[in-house]
Design a protein around this motif. Structure first.
Motif, PDB file in Angstrom:
ATOM      1  N   LYS A  15      58.022   5.896  83.556  1.00  0.00           N
ATOM      2  CA  LYS A  15      56.710   6.528  83.732  1.00  0.00           C
ATOM      3  C   LYS A  15      55.618   5.452  83.737  1.00  0.00           C
ATOM      4  CE  LYS A  15      53.738  10.070  81.717  1.00  0.00           C
ATOM      5  NZ  LYS A  15      53.568  11.007  80.604  1.00  0.00           N
ATOM      6  N   ALA A  16      55.739   4.489  82.831  1.00  0.00           N
ATOM      7  CA  ALA A  16      54.756   3.403  82.774  1.00  0.00           C
ATOM      8  C   ALA A  16      54.801   2.570  84.053  1.00  0.00           C
ATOM      9  CB  ALA A  16      55.014   2.518  81.554  1.00  0.00           C
ATOM     10  N   LEU A  17      56.010   2.191  84.486  1.00  0.00           N
ATOM     11  CA  LEU A  17      56.142   1.358  85.681  1.00  0.00           C
ATOM     12  C   LEU A  17      55.636   2.050  86.943  1.00  0.00           C
ATOM     13  CD1 LEU A  17      59.620  -0.261  84.989  1.00  0.00           C
ATOM     14  CD2 LEU A  17      57.441  -1.484  85.234  1.00  0.00           C
ATOM     15  N   SER A  18      55.705   3.357  86.977  1.00  0.00           N
ATOM     16  CA  SER A  18      55.249   4.076  88.169  1.00  0.00           C
ATOM     17  C   SER A  18      53.755   4.417  88.119  1.00  0.00           C
ATOM     18  CB  SER A  18      56.080   5.342  88.382  1.00  0.00           C
ATOM     19  OG  SER A  18      55.892   6.233  87.311  1.00  0.00           O
ATOM     20  N   SER A  19      53.098   4.080  87.019  1.00  0.00           N
ATOM     21  CA  SER A  19      51.656   4.357  86.910  1.00  0.00           C
ATOM     22  C   SER A  19      50.851   3.386  87.771  1.00  0.00           C
ATOM     23  CB  SER A  19      51.198   4.244  85.449  1.00  0.00           C
ATOM     24  OG  SER A  19      51.166   2.891  85.052  1.00  0.00           O
ATOM     25  N   ASP A  20      49.689   3.814  88.212  1.00  0.00           N
ATOM     26  CA  ASP A  20      48.816   2.965  89.030  1.00  0.00           C
ATOM     27  C   ASP A  20      48.430   1.690  88.281  1.00  0.00           C
ATOM     28  OD1 ASP A  20      48.914   4.720  91.155  1.00  0.00           O
ATOM     29  OD2 ASP A  20      47.061   5.760  90.591  1.00  0.00           O
ATOM     30  N   GLU A  21      48.178   1.814  86.981  1.00  0.00           N
ATOM     31  CA  GLU A  21      47.784   0.657  86.160  1.00  0.00           C
ATOM     32  C   GLU A  21      48.856  -0.435  86.212  1.00  0.00           C
ATOM     33  OE1 GLU A  21      47.171  -0.419  81.418  1.00  0.00           O
ATOM     34  OE2 GLU A  21      47.775   1.599  82.006  1.00  0.00           O
ATOM     35  N   ASN A  61      47.650   0.841  72.340  1.00  0.00           N
ATOM     36  CA  ASN A  61      48.169  -0.461  71.926  1.00  0.00           C
ATOM     37  C   ASN A  61      49.587  -0.676  72.450  1.00  0.00           C
ATOM     38  OD1 ASN A  61      45.820  -1.072  70.430  1.00  0.00           O
ATOM     39  ND2 ASN A  61      46.584   0.124  68.718  1.00  0.00           N
ATOM     40  N   CYS A  62      50.423   0.347  72.340  1.00  0.00           N
ATOM     41  CA  CYS A  62      51.816   0.233  72.794  1.00  0.00           C
ATOM     42  C   CYS A  62      51.883   0.044  74.303  1.00  0.00           C
ATOM     43  CB  CYS A  62      52.620   1.453  72.362  1.00  0.00           C
ATOM     44  SG  CYS A  62      52.948   1.483  70.580  1.00  0.00           S
ATOM     45  N   ARG A  63      51.050   0.741  75.017  1.00  0.00           N
ATOM     46  CA  ARG A  63      51.042   0.613  76.480  1.00  0.00           C
ATOM     47  C   ARG A  63      50.633  -0.799  76.894  1.00  0.00           C
ATOM     48  NH1 ARG A  63      51.311   4.218  80.559  1.00  0.00           N
ATOM     49  NH2 ARG A  63      50.074   3.808  82.399  1.00  0.00           N
ATOM     50  N   ARG A  64      49.641  -1.357  76.204  1.00  0.00           N
ATOM     51  CA  ARG A  64      49.180  -2.721  76.507  1.00  0.00           C
ATOM     52  C   ARG A  64      50.285  -3.735  76.217  1.00  0.00           C
ATOM     53  NH1 ARG A  64      45.980  -6.068  73.023  1.00  0.00           N
ATOM     54  NH2 ARG A  64      45.791  -4.248  71.701  1.00  0.00           N
ATOM     55  N   VAL A  65      51.002  -3.548  75.107  1.00  0.00           N
ATOM     56  CA  VAL A  65      52.084  -4.470  74.743  1.00  0.00           C
ATOM     57  C   VAL A  65      53.273  -4.304  75.698  1.00  0.00           C
ATOM     58  CG1 VAL A  65      53.748  -5.035  72.917  1.00  0.00           C
ATOM     59  CG2 VAL A  65      51.344  -4.721  72.362  1.00  0.00           C
ATOM     60  N   LEU A  66      53.551  -3.083  76.131  1.00  0.00           N
ATOM     61  CA  LEU A  66      54.636  -2.860  77.091  1.00  0.00           C
ATOM     62  C   LEU A  66      54.333  -3.573  78.410  1.00  0.00           C
ATOM     63  CD1 LEU A  66      57.336  -1.521  77.772  1.00  0.00           C
ATOM     64  CD2 LEU A  66      56.047   0.507  78.505  1.00  0.00           C
ATOM     65  N   LEU A  67      53.102  -3.468  78.875  1.00  0.00           N
ATOM     66  CA  LEU A  67      52.713  -4.161  80.102  1.00  0.00           C
ATOM     67  C   LEU A  67      52.891  -5.674  79.932  1.00  0.00           C
ATOM     68  CD1 LEU A  67      51.552  -4.307  82.953  1.00  0.00           C
ATOM     69  CD2 LEU A  67      49.257  -4.160  81.956  1.00  0.00           C
ATOM     70  N   ALA A  68      52.475  -6.206  78.797  1.00  0.00           N
ATOM     71  CA  ALA A  68      52.628  -7.642  78.541  1.00  0.00           C
ATOM     72  C   ALA A  68      54.110  -8.043  78.528  1.00  0.00           C
ATOM     73  CB  ALA A  68      51.966  -8.016  77.219  1.00  0.00           C
ATOM     74  N   ALA A  69      54.962  -7.201  77.963  1.00  0.00           N
ATOM     75  CA  ALA A  69      56.403  -7.495  77.925  1.00  0.00           C
ATOM     76  C   ALA A  69      56.982  -7.521  79.340  1.00  0.00           C
ATOM     77  CB  ALA A  69      57.132  -6.469  77.063  1.00  0.00           C
TER      78      ALA A  69
END
Length: 152
Positions: free
Chosen positions: A37-43, A87-95
C-alpha cells in the motif's frame, strides 16, 4: 522495629518505581504497516521512481537472473513529526530508499525475499512491516532482503 519496617517498605516502593519508570521496562508498541500500500502511494512513487522494485517473501517475483547479496536496513527516528503512523511512514520510506540506493550501487534492479525483522524475530506475515515505537524511539523499522537483478 517499626522504623525498620517503614524503611524496608519505602526502599521496596522506591525500587519498584525505578524499575517501572526505567526505559528498559517500557514495552514496544508495534504498528503494522502494509508495504505494498505504501509503495503504491503517490508519495512513495514520487520519492522512489520505478527503477528498483521490491518483493516481499511469498509474493510473485519475476525470475531472478543474479542474486547479489543479502542486505539489512535498520532505520530509526527519535524525532517525532506527528502521530506514530506519520513517523513510521517516514521511516519506511527511508528504509526503502536505503535498499534502492544499495541496489543501484550493486547494479541490481530489485530487492527480493524481503522480511520485516526485529530483534532476531521475523514478522509472522511476510507481507507486513512492523514499526516499533518506544518512549525514546518514535519509529524503528528493520528490513532484510536480497539485492538482485531480475528479468523485467
Amino acid at each position: 522495629m517499626e522504623g525498620r519496617v517503614h524503611t524496608k517498605t519505602l526502599l521496596l516502593l522506591i525500587c519498584g518505581l525505578l524499575a517501572v519508570s526505567s526505559p528498559a521496562a517500557w514495552a514496544d508498541d508495534v504498528l503494522i504497516m502494509d508495504p505494498q500500500k505504501a509503495l503504491s502511494s503517490d508519495e512513495f512513487k514520487r520519492a522512489m521512481g520505478n527503477d528498483v522494485t521490491f518483493y516481499f517473501t511469498g509474493a510473485a517475483t519475476p525470475a531472478v537472473k543474479t542474486n547479489m547479496e543479502e542486505f539489512l536496513v535498520d532505520r530509526v527516528t527519535r524525532r517525532s513529526s506527528g502521530p506514530p503512523e506519520t513517523n513510521c511512514r517516514r521511516v519506511l520510506l527511508a528504509a526503502f530508499r536505503d535498499f534502492q540506493a544499495h541496489a543501484r550501487k550493486k547494479g541490481g534492479n530489485a530487492v527480493v525475499n524481503m522480511l520485516s525483522f526485529y530483534r532476531n524475530h521475523y514478522a509472522a506475515d511476510s507481507t507486513m512491516v512492523e514499526c516499533h515505537i518506544t518512549s525514546e524511539v518514535k519509529a524503528r523499522i528493520v528490513l532484510r532482503g536480497n539485492i538482485a537483478q531480475i528479468e523485467k
